[in-house]
Design a protein around this motif. Structure first.
Motif, mmCIF file in Angstrom:
data_model
loop_
_atom_site.group_PDB
_atom_site.id
_atom_site.type_symbol
_atom_site.label_atom_id
_atom_site.label_comp_id
_atom_site.label_asym_id
_atom_site.label_seq_id
_atom_site.Cartn_x
_atom_site.Cartn_y
_atom_site.Cartn_z
ATOM 1 N N ALA A 7 0.836 -1.207 0.000
ATOM 2 C CA ALA A 7 0.000 0.000 0.000
ATOM 3 C C ALA A 7 0.868 1.253 0.000
ATOM 4 O O ALA A 7 0.581 2.213 -0.733
ATOM 5 N N VAL A 8 1.919 1.264 0.787
ATOM 6 C CA VAL A 8 2.828 2.420 0.825
ATOM 7 C C VAL A 8 3.459 2.627 -0.547
ATOM 8 O O VAL A 8 3.512 3.753 -1.054
ATOM 9 N N ASP A 22 3.608 12.131 6.245
ATOM 10 C CA ASP A 22 2.233 12.381 6.708
ATOM 11 C C ASP A 22 1.214 12.175 5.594
ATOM 12 O O ASP A 22 0.120 11.671 5.848
ATOM 13 N N ASP A 23 1.562 12.537 4.363
ATOM 14 C CA ASP A 23 0.660 12.295 3.227
ATOM 15 C C ASP A 23 0.415 10.803 3.037
ATOM 16 O O ASP A 23 -0.714 10.360 2.845
ATOM 17 N N VAL A 24 1.493 10.027 3.089
ATOM 18 C CA VAL A 24 1.375 8.578 2.927
ATOM 19 C C VAL A 24 0.572 7.995 4.081
ATOM 20 O O VAL A 24 -0.320 7.166 3.871
ATOM 21 N N LEU A 25 0.851 8.429 5.285
ATOM 22 C CA LEU A 25 0.133 7.938 6.464
ATOM 23 C C LEU A 25 -1.370 8.201 6.326
ATOM 24 O O LEU A 25 -2.188 7.311 6.570
ATOM 25 N N GLU A 26 -1.727 9.386 5.896
ATOM 26 C CA GLU A 26 -3.138 9.739 5.717
ATOM 27 C C GLU A 26 -3.793 8.898 4.617
ATOM 28 O O GLU A 26 -4.904 8.390 4.788
ATOM 29 N N THR A 27 -3.101 8.731 3.512
ATOM 30 C CA THR A 27 -3.637 7.929 2.404
ATOM 31 C C THR A 27 -3.864 6.488 2.832
ATOM 32 O O THR A 27 -4.934 5.918 2.590
ATOM 33 N N PRO A 35 -6.776 3.914 11.722
ATOM 34 C CA PRO A 35 -5.512 4.623 11.936
ATOM 35 C C PRO A 35 -4.325 3.663 11.829
ATOM 36 O O PRO A 35 -4.410 2.509 12.235
ATOM 37 N N ILE A 36 -3.252 4.147 11.266
ATOM 38 C CA ILE A 36 -2.016 3.376 11.157
ATOM 39 C C ILE A 36 -1.016 4.019 12.119
ATOM 40 O O ILE A 36 -0.733 5.212 11.995
ATOM 41 N N SER A 42 6.823 3.993 9.966
ATOM 42 C CA SER A 42 8.271 4.269 10.016
ATOM 43 C C SER A 42 9.073 3.003 9.793
ATOM 44 O O SER A 42 10.040 2.996 9.017
ATOM 45 N N ARG A 43 8.686 1.924 10.454
ATOM 46 C CA ARG A 43 9.392 0.644 10.284
ATOM 47 C C ARG A 43 9.288 0.163 8.838
ATOM 48 O O ARG A 43 10.270 -0.311 8.266
ATOM 49 N N ALA A 44 8.095 0.261 8.283
ATOM 50 C CA ALA A 44 7.899 -0.168 6.893
ATOM 51 C C ALA A 44 8.775 0.653 5.954
ATOM 52 O O ALA A 44 9.416 0.104 5.044
#
Length: 112
Positions: A7-8, A22-27, A35-36, A42-44
């Protein structure tokens, strides 16, 4: 490649311009409808960077050719997993979406 990593990668790959953390986290949170945790992303990202799947450009994330090559068989596997000869409309629709993703990855257009 985990589901989160796939997904990332797709979030970075599809972006018209490099995406921030933050954009990737939100997407991804929108796609997964939950919520992720920041530490999970960060680990991914660290793992993906170490494998050459993503490249950091300042605070932005860019897809890399190695990531595209790693993502292709995973998307193909998802298509085959869902197919199973069921011929359900929902499965057919999902397969159409996944085929678009597969074709998008196979074209290899990393930097449009």
């Amino acid at each position: 490649m985990t589901v989160l990593e796939l997904a990332v990668f797709l979030a970075a790959y599809r972006a018209k311009r490099p995406r921030s953390f933050d954009d990737v986290l939100e997407t991804i949170a929108t796609w997964f409808e939950c919520p992720i945790p920041r530490r999970d992303l960060s680990r991914a990202l660290l793992k993906m960077g170490a494998k050459g799947w993503l490249v950091a450009e300042g605070d932005k994330l860019m897809p890399a050719e190695a990531g595209r090559r790693a993502a292709c068989p995973h998307v193909n596997g998802i298509v085959r997993l869902l197919d199973q000869g069921t011929r359900l409309i929902d499965v057919a629709l999902m397969m159409a979406v996944l085929r678009l993703t597969r074709e998008e990855l196979e074209r290899g257009d990393l930097h449009r």
